[in-house]
Design a protein around this motif. Structure first.
Motif, mmCIF file in Angstrom:
data_model
loop_
_atom_site.group_PDB
_atom_site.id
_atom_site.type_symbol
_atom_site.label_atom_id
_atom_site.label_comp_id
_atom_site.label_asym_id
_atom_site.label_seq_id
_atom_site.Cartn_x
_atom_site.Cartn_y
_atom_site.Cartn_z
ATOM 1 N N THR A 223 0.849 -1.191 0.000
ATOM 2 C CA THR A 223 0.000 0.000 0.000
ATOM 3 C C THR A 223 0.883 1.238 0.000
ATOM 4 O O THR A 223 2.013 1.217 0.493
ATOM 5 C CB THR A 223 -0.955 0.032 1.207
ATOM 6 O OG1 THR A 223 -0.197 0.244 2.417
ATOM 7 C CG2 THR A 223 -1.737 -1.270 1.335
ATOM 8 N N ILE A 224 0.342 2.310 -0.539
ATOM 9 C CA ILE A 224 1.069 3.579 -0.625
ATOM 10 C C ILE A 224 0.127 4.678 -0.168
ATOM 11 O O ILE A 224 -1.010 4.766 -0.625
ATOM 12 C CB ILE A 224 1.531 3.866 -2.075
ATOM 13 C CG1 ILE A 224 2.472 2.758 -2.573
ATOM 14 C CG2 ILE A 224 2.226 5.222 -2.153
ATOM 15 C CD1 ILE A 224 1.779 1.644 -3.322
ATOM 16 N N TYR B 220 7.618 -5.678 -12.820
ATOM 17 C CA TYR B 220 7.512 -6.976 -12.153
ATOM 18 C C TYR B 220 6.102 -7.562 -12.232
ATOM 19 O O TYR B 220 5.856 -8.644 -11.717
ATOM 20 C CB TYR B 220 7.969 -6.845 -10.702
ATOM 21 C CG TYR B 220 9.470 -6.698 -10.588
ATOM 22 C CD1 TYR B 220 10.292 -7.809 -10.508
ATOM 23 C CD2 TYR B 220 10.059 -5.431 -10.608
ATOM 24 C CE1 TYR B 220 11.673 -7.674 -10.429
ATOM 25 C CE2 TYR B 220 11.442 -5.289 -10.533
ATOM 26 C CZ TYR B 220 12.238 -6.410 -10.449
ATOM 27 O OH TYR B 220 13.603 -6.287 -10.390
ATOM 28 N N GLY B 221 5.193 -6.843 -12.852
ATOM 29 C CA GLY B 221 3.836 -7.360 -13.027
ATOM 30 C C GLY B 221 3.011 -7.368 -11.755
ATOM 31 O O GLY B 221 2.139 -8.223 -11.592
ATOM 32 N N PHE B 222 3.247 -6.390 -10.872
ATOM 33 C CA PHE B 222 2.564 -6.346 -9.585
ATOM 34 C C PHE B 222 1.581 -5.187 -9.518
ATOM 35 O O PHE B 222 1.733 -4.172 -10.201
ATOM 36 C CB PHE B 222 3.564 -6.204 -8.439
ATOM 37 C CG PHE B 222 4.400 -7.434 -8.184
ATOM 38 C CD1 PHE B 222 3.917 -8.703 -8.459
ATOM 39 C CD2 PHE B 222 5.683 -7.316 -7.657
ATOM 40 C CE1 PHE B 222 4.672 -9.833 -8.214
ATOM 41 C CE2 PHE B 222 6.457 -8.438 -7.410
ATOM 42 C CZ PHE B 222 5.956 -9.705 -7.692
ATOM 43 N N THR B 223 0.609 -5.343 -8.647
ATOM 44 C CA THR B 223 -0.343 -4.291 -8.347
ATOM 45 C C THR B 223 -0.037 -3.705 -6.977
ATOM 46 O O THR B 223 0.905 -4.109 -6.291
ATOM 47 C CB THR B 223 -1.782 -4.835 -8.405
ATOM 48 O OG1 THR B 223 -2.692 -3.741 -8.276
ATOM 49 C CG2 THR B 223 -2.040 -5.839 -7.293
ATOM 50 N N ALA B 224 -0.851 -2.743 -6.549
ATOM 51 C CA ALA B 224 -0.716 -2.122 -5.227
ATOM 52 C C ALA B 224 -2.014 -1.366 -4.951
ATOM 53 O O ALA B 224 -2.866 -1.225 -5.827
ATOM 54 C CB ALA B 224 0.482 -1.174 -5.177
ATOM 55 N N THR B 225 -2.142 -0.888 -3.718
ATOM 56 C CA THR B 225 -3.273 -0.026 -3.357
ATOM 57 C C THR B 225 -2.731 1.347 -2.990
ATOM 58 O O THR B 225 -1.888 1.471 -2.096
ATOM 59 C CB THR B 225 -4.067 -0.622 -2.180
ATOM 60 O OG1 THR B 225 -4.647 -1.866 -2.586
ATOM 61 C CG2 THR B 225 -5.185 0.323 -1.755
ATOM 62 N N LEU B 226 -3.195 2.362 -3.696
ATOM 63 C CA LEU B 226 -2.746 3.740 -3.506
ATOM 64 C C LEU B 226 -3.829 4.532 -2.787
ATOM 65 O O LEU B 226 -4.923 4.724 -3.317
ATOM 66 C CB LEU B 226 -2.441 4.374 -4.862
ATOM 67 C CG LEU B 226 -2.097 5.861 -4.879
ATOM 68 C CD1 LEU B 226 -0.760 6.111 -4.184
ATOM 69 C CD2 LEU B 226 -2.063 6.386 -6.317
ATOM 70 N N PHE B 227 -3.534 4.985 -1.571
ATOM 71 C CA PHE B 227 -4.482 5.793 -0.798
ATOM 72 C C PHE B 227 -4.177 7.271 -1.023
ATOM 73 O O PHE B 227 -3.060 7.731 -0.769
ATOM 74 C CB PHE B 227 -4.373 5.460 0.695
ATOM 75 C CG PHE B 227 -4.916 4.111 1.059
ATOM 76 C CD1 PHE B 227 -6.281 3.893 1.143
ATOM 77 C CD2 PHE B 227 -4.054 3.050 1.313
ATOM 78 C CE1 PHE B 227 -6.786 2.642 1.477
ATOM 79 C CE2 PHE B 227 -4.547 1.793 1.662
ATOM 80 C CZ PHE B 227 -5.921 1.594 1.736
#
Length: 337
Positions: A86-87, A105-112
């Motif tokens: 998360t960011i 790298y083919g990754f996701t994330a959650t951006l707040f």
């Protein structure tokens, strides 16, 4: 033919054993802020550190999910090794420096993001946020004003939430599914409002590990900044297990000297090696092993607390050498920052 049959059988046993050992029931979650911005080392991570994290996750076959996806995965009893990145705050350095690495790298994330600062000098604008969303990044709500809501009245939080949701809907076509409390500060009224609005969960700023029975509307995250982002520290947090607390309550004769009571099952925990840490004070503790293997633990500081936010952390090793982690953020709203 017999040799081939035996070989296939042995291979089946090996793969089956590997699959079983790879299954887990908890998820380590991390929070980042700035990327490659050495003006703010307390909230920044060096790009080579961040890429080392991503490379380790890729090389070791971790599933990297958004927070919403992870909360749904936790409904299962066991699953493939998983991490959540998360960011907070939506700084431009996420879009310019971190997002390209996540794509690599083919990754996701959650951006707040907090909607009031969108388009400011150091912050992403709506077009960049929408571009990140289209690249597979989940956008979470981090409030509108990023205020100290414990110093106001509940109506202030309600109005702030409504403002942020309206802006998300106008600019992205939908409101977020997850929320991050500014400064990690929350109370039960805020939790109830977030839950009533249909959010899947909310995160704070205490450290720890997600698991099925964890309180879904004040979830923990491990902070990652220059001082705590060495690869060995990241790997250690990935391998940390939750301390599955069945009961938690706080008491305070005065706000500056709280007492935290926890209950959990002893099971394979080496409770004689329990460690307790309190920011800005020494930890005093008392422990009782009650009926049916229930451990009753009381922790408290040895002096009045002087900080607005103080993190209490409990760690315990088990018989397999794994550490179990619990933390609680105590907030004294009368102390201004």
């Amino acid at each position: 033919m017999l040799f081939k049959t035996r070989l296939v059988f042995l291979l089946y046993l090996f793969l089956g054993t590997f699959t079983l050992t790879a299954q887990v029931s908890s998820i380590s979650t991390f929070v980042y802020h700035r990327f490659g911005d050495d003006r703010f080392p307390s909230t920044n991570i060096k790009l080579e550190q961040f890429e080392a994290h991503l490379k380790y996750l890729k090389d070791n076959d971790y599933d990297v999910l958004t927070l919403s996806e992870a909360l749904k995965r936790l409904e299962q009893d066991s699953f493939q090794r998983t991490a959540v990145l998360t960011i907070d705050d939506g700084y431009k350095t996420f879009f310019e420096n971190a997002l390209p690495l996540l794509k690599k790298y083919g990754f996701t994330a959650t951006l707040f993001v907090n909607t009031e600062t969108i388009g400011g000098s150091d912050y992403m604008d709506w077009q960049q946020i929408k571009s990140a969303q289209q690249a597979g990044i989940e956008i979470g709500n981090h409030s509108h004003s990023h205020a100290y809501f414990l110093n106001g009245i509940q109506q202030q939080f309600e109005e702030d939430l409504a403002t942020s949701e309206e802006l998300f809907t106008t600019n992205l076509g939908e409101k977020p599914q997850v929320y991050a409390y500014p400064y990690g500060e929350w109370n039960i009224e805020m939790v109830e409002l977030i839950e009533s609005k249909g959010y899947l969960g909310a995160v704070a700023q205490n450290s720890g590990v997600l698991y099925k029975e964890a309180p879904q509307f004040h979830l923990p995250r491990f902070p990652m900044s220059e001082a705590y982002a060495k690869l060995e520290d990241f790997i250690s947090k990935l391998n940390t297990l939750p301390l599955r607390v069945s009961k938690s309550e706080t008491k305070a004769i005065n706000n500056a000297k709280p007492s935290i009571n926890l209950e959990f099952q002893q099971e394979n925990l080496n409770i004689d090696q329990l460690q307790c840490f309190v920011q800005g004070a020494e930890c005093q503790k008392s422990m009782q092993l009650a009926a049916e293997g229930i451990v009753k633990l009381n922790v408290r500081p040895d002096r009045d607390l002087k900080r607005r936010r103080t993190l209490f952390t409990i760690t315990i090793p088990d018989n397999n050498g794994k550490w179990h982690w619990f933390s609680y953020l105590w907030v004294i709203p009368s102390i201004e920052e």
